[in-house]
Design an enzyme around this catalytic site. Structure first.
Site, PDB file in Angstrom:
ATOM      1  CB  SER A 232      -0.835   0.007   1.282  1.00 20.65           C
ATOM      2  OG  SER A 232      -1.501   1.249   1.458  1.00 20.65           O
TER       3      SER A 232
ATOM      4  CE1 TYR B 147      -3.770  -2.347   5.091  1.00 24.60           C
ATOM      5  CE2 TYR B 147      -3.350  -0.032   4.597  1.00 24.60           C
ATOM      6  CZ  TYR B 147      -3.598  -1.325   4.174  1.00 24.60           C
ATOM      7  OH  TYR B 147      -3.656  -1.606   2.829  1.00 24.60           O
TER       8      TYR B 147
HETATM    9  N1  NAP Z   1      -8.605  -0.748  -1.353  1.00 20.85           N
HETATM   10  C1  NAP Z   1      -7.572   0.041  -1.186  1.00 20.85           C
HETATM   11  O1  NAP Z   1      -7.724   1.261  -1.241  1.00 20.85           O
HETATM   12  C2  NAP Z   1      -6.193  -0.536  -0.992  1.00 20.85           C
HETATM   13  C3  NAP Z   1      -5.109   0.350  -1.061  1.00 20.85           C
HETATM   14  C4  NAP Z   1      -3.835  -0.135  -0.872  1.00 20.85           C
HETATM   15  C5  NAP Z   1      -3.640  -1.478  -0.639  1.00 20.85           C
HETATM   16  N2  NAP Z   1      -4.711  -2.325  -0.565  1.00 20.85           N
HETATM   17  C6  NAP Z   1      -4.428  -3.745  -0.306  1.00 20.85           C
HETATM   18  O2  NAP Z   1      -5.082  -4.530  -1.270  1.00 20.85           O
HETATM   19  C7  NAP Z   1      -5.320  -5.826  -0.725  1.00 20.85           C
HETATM   20  C8  NAP Z   1      -6.733  -6.265  -1.026  1.00 20.85           C
HETATM   21  O3  NAP Z   1      -7.641  -5.382  -0.407  1.00 20.85           O
HETATM   22  P1  NAP Z   1      -8.965  -4.882  -1.128  1.00 20.85           P
HETATM   23  O4  NAP Z   1      -8.812  -3.443  -1.352  1.00 20.85           O
HETATM   24  O5  NAP Z   1      -9.321  -5.756  -2.266  1.00 20.85           O
HETATM   25  O6  NAP Z   1     -10.017  -5.031   0.087  1.00 20.85           O
HETATM   26  P2  NAP Z   1     -11.151  -6.120   0.358  1.00 20.85           P
HETATM   27  O7  NAP Z   1     -12.199  -6.055  -0.692  1.00 20.85           O
HETATM   28  O8  NAP Z   1     -11.536  -5.886   1.783  1.00 20.85           O
HETATM   29  O9  NAP Z   1     -10.389  -7.499   0.214  1.00 20.85           O
HETATM   30  C9  NAP Z   1      -9.537  -7.975   1.211  1.00 20.85           C
HETATM   31  C10 NAP Z   1      -9.452  -9.477   1.096  1.00 20.85           C
HETATM   32  O10 NAP Z   1      -8.568  -9.952   2.130  1.00 20.85           O
HETATM   33  C11 NAP Z   1      -9.226 -10.989   2.796  1.00 20.85           C
HETATM   34  N3  NAP Z   1      -8.774 -11.242   4.160  1.00 20.85           N
HETATM   35  C12 NAP Z   1      -8.924 -10.497   5.268  1.00 20.85           C
HETATM   36  N4  NAP Z   1      -8.456 -11.165   6.333  1.00 20.85           N
HETATM   37  C13 NAP Z   1      -7.998 -12.356   5.863  1.00 20.85           C
HETATM   38  C14 NAP Z   1      -7.430 -13.502   6.479  1.00 20.85           C
HETATM   39  N5  NAP Z   1      -7.232 -13.594   7.805  1.00 20.85           N
HETATM   40  N6  NAP Z   1      -7.093 -14.549   5.690  1.00 20.85           N
HETATM   41  C15 NAP Z   1      -7.286 -14.524   4.356  1.00 20.85           C
HETATM   42  N7  NAP Z   1      -7.852 -13.478   3.726  1.00 20.85           N
HETATM   43  C16 NAP Z   1      -8.202 -12.416   4.491  1.00 20.85           C
HETATM   44  C17 NAP Z   1     -10.694 -10.607   2.774  1.00 20.85           C
HETATM   45  O11 NAP Z   1     -11.499 -11.736   3.086  1.00 20.85           O
HETATM   46  P3  NAP Z   1     -12.925 -11.596   3.855  1.00 20.85           P
HETATM   47  O12 NAP Z   1     -13.945 -11.231   2.816  1.00 20.85           O
HETATM   48  O13 NAP Z   1     -13.135 -12.972   4.414  1.00 20.85           O
HETATM   49  O14 NAP Z   1     -12.762 -10.538   4.918  1.00 20.85           O
HETATM   50  C18 NAP Z   1     -10.804 -10.150   1.331  1.00 20.85           C
HETATM   51  O15 NAP Z   1     -10.927 -11.252   0.471  1.00 20.85           O
HETATM   52  C19 NAP Z   1      -4.952  -5.735   0.747  1.00 20.85           C
HETATM   53  O16 NAP Z   1      -3.660  -6.257   0.943  1.00 20.85           O
HETATM   54  C20 NAP Z   1      -4.942  -4.250   1.016  1.00 20.85           C
HETATM   55  O17 NAP Z   1      -4.103  -3.923   2.082  1.00 20.85           O
HETATM   56  C21 NAP Z   1      -5.971  -1.877  -0.744  1.00 20.85           C
END
Ligand code: NAP
Length: 282
Positions: A140, A153
């Site tokens: 991130s 985070y």
């Molecule tokens: N969205 C943003 O703005 C953003 C920005 C920078 C980086 N990121 C990074 O992108 C990645 C994906 O996030 P996203 O934006 O797609 O958000 P998201 O829609 O909330 O997806 C997160 C995923 O991680 C899973 N997860 C959470 N806890 C877990 C665990 N204990 N074991 C396995 N899976 C788990 C969630 O599963 P559940 O549905 O079961 O909770 C979900 O499938 C993350 O690493 C996040 O830090 C996101």
């Protein structure tokens, strides 16, 4: 861009495929001819992914046994080989640093760092045997700059970047590449999931930061993009494809204007000036 040419080279394990970037990556790579093992931690999401045609299995990063079972199942299905791992699953624990309990911080690290590290070590054993592989970390912009109320985070992503940079040095000459993707704001269920963890671990009523929390709650509950320059998860998929298919994958990939901007400011500004900028955000 040169595509990976053998069928053997198109296996990838992805974590956190229930929504957002993980789901988009699994779909996009499957379309591109990859054999994507789309994992999720909840049984209902695994069933949904299987119904969509994925080879899917449960993988909860907070649970070692679940990680081991998933890796064993994937390696059994591929005859012990795996081209790539996309460490994507994670969540954001909101809250001021002084309001974080040890339990909240530990939970954040269990998923975002310890589980991701454990999974990586298991997969690395197979990659070392085959003599090639790609490990791609979804970090991130908060993995290289800090913002208020995102300390847990940010700490987990800074730590992930530290481990990844070290691992890359240790893997030099092994044929295994480590890349870090650094997205800014991406449309996903991230805020919804962060709200859940905020409600579980933070007690706004008894905090000095009460007023700030009220504003934060409004932002976390907002539907659609909460900040300018938000992109869809496809923007991350594009960088992921480069990290998988380029003969010389980059060490870091920024995604979104804010990620590029903060990467530049982080390099150019002296610390007090960088603080001055960051102080004005959220
Ligand atoms: N969205 C943003 O703005 C953003 C920005 C920078 C980086 N990121 C990074 O992108 C990645 C994906 O996030 P996203 O934006 O797609 O958000 P998201 O829609 O909330 O997806 C997160 C995923 O991680 C899973 N997860 C959470 N806890 C877990 C665990 N204990 N074991 C396995 N899976 C788990 C969630 O599963 P559940 O549905 O079961 O909770 C979900 O499938 C993350 O690493 C996040 O830090 C996101």
């Amino acid at each position: 861009m040169k595509a990976v040419d053998t069928q053997q080279d198109k296996t990838i394990l992805i974590t956190g495929c229930s929504s957002g970037i993980g789901l988009c990556a699994a779909r996009g790579l499957k379309q591109r001819g990859y054999r994507a093992f789309a994992t999720a931690r909840k049984a209902e999401d695994v069933r949904r992914l299987q119904a969509e045609g994925f080879e899917s299995m449960p993988l909860d990063l907070a649970n070692s046994a679940s990680i081991r079972r998933a890796v064993a199942a994937v390696l059994q299905a591929t005859g012990g080989r795996l081209y790539a791992l996309f460490n994507n699953g994670a969540y954001g624990q909101p809250g001021a640093v002084e309001d974080l309990t040890r339990e909240a911080l530990r939970a954040q690290f269990e998923t975002n760092l310890f589980g991701t590290h454990e999974l990586t070590t298991l997969v690395l054993a197979a990659m070392r045997r085959q003599g090639y592989g790609r490990i791609i970390q979804n970090s991130s912009l908060l993995g290289f700059v800090a913002l208020k109320y995102r300390g847990a985070y940010s700490a987990s992503k800074f730590a992930l970047e530290g481990l990844s940079d070290t691992l890359r040095l240790e893997l030099a000459g092994s044929g295994i590449h480590v890349s870090i993707i650094e997205p800014g704001p991406i449309l996903s269920r991230f805020r919804e999931n962060a709200m859940r963890m905020y409600q579980e671990f933070i007690d706004p009523a008894h905090s000095t930061h009460h007023a700030k929390y009220m504003a934060m709650e409004a932002r976390l509950e907002k539907m659609g993009p909460a900040v300018p320059f938000t992109l869809g998860p496809e923007a991350v998929l594009q960088k992921l494809i480069h990290a998988l298919e380029s003969p010389r994958p980059k060490i870091r990939y920024c995604v979104t204007v804010p990620a590029y901007a903060f990467a530049g400011l982080r390099r150019m500004l002296p610390w007090p000036l960088l603080d001055w900028v960051l102080q004005r955000i959220g």
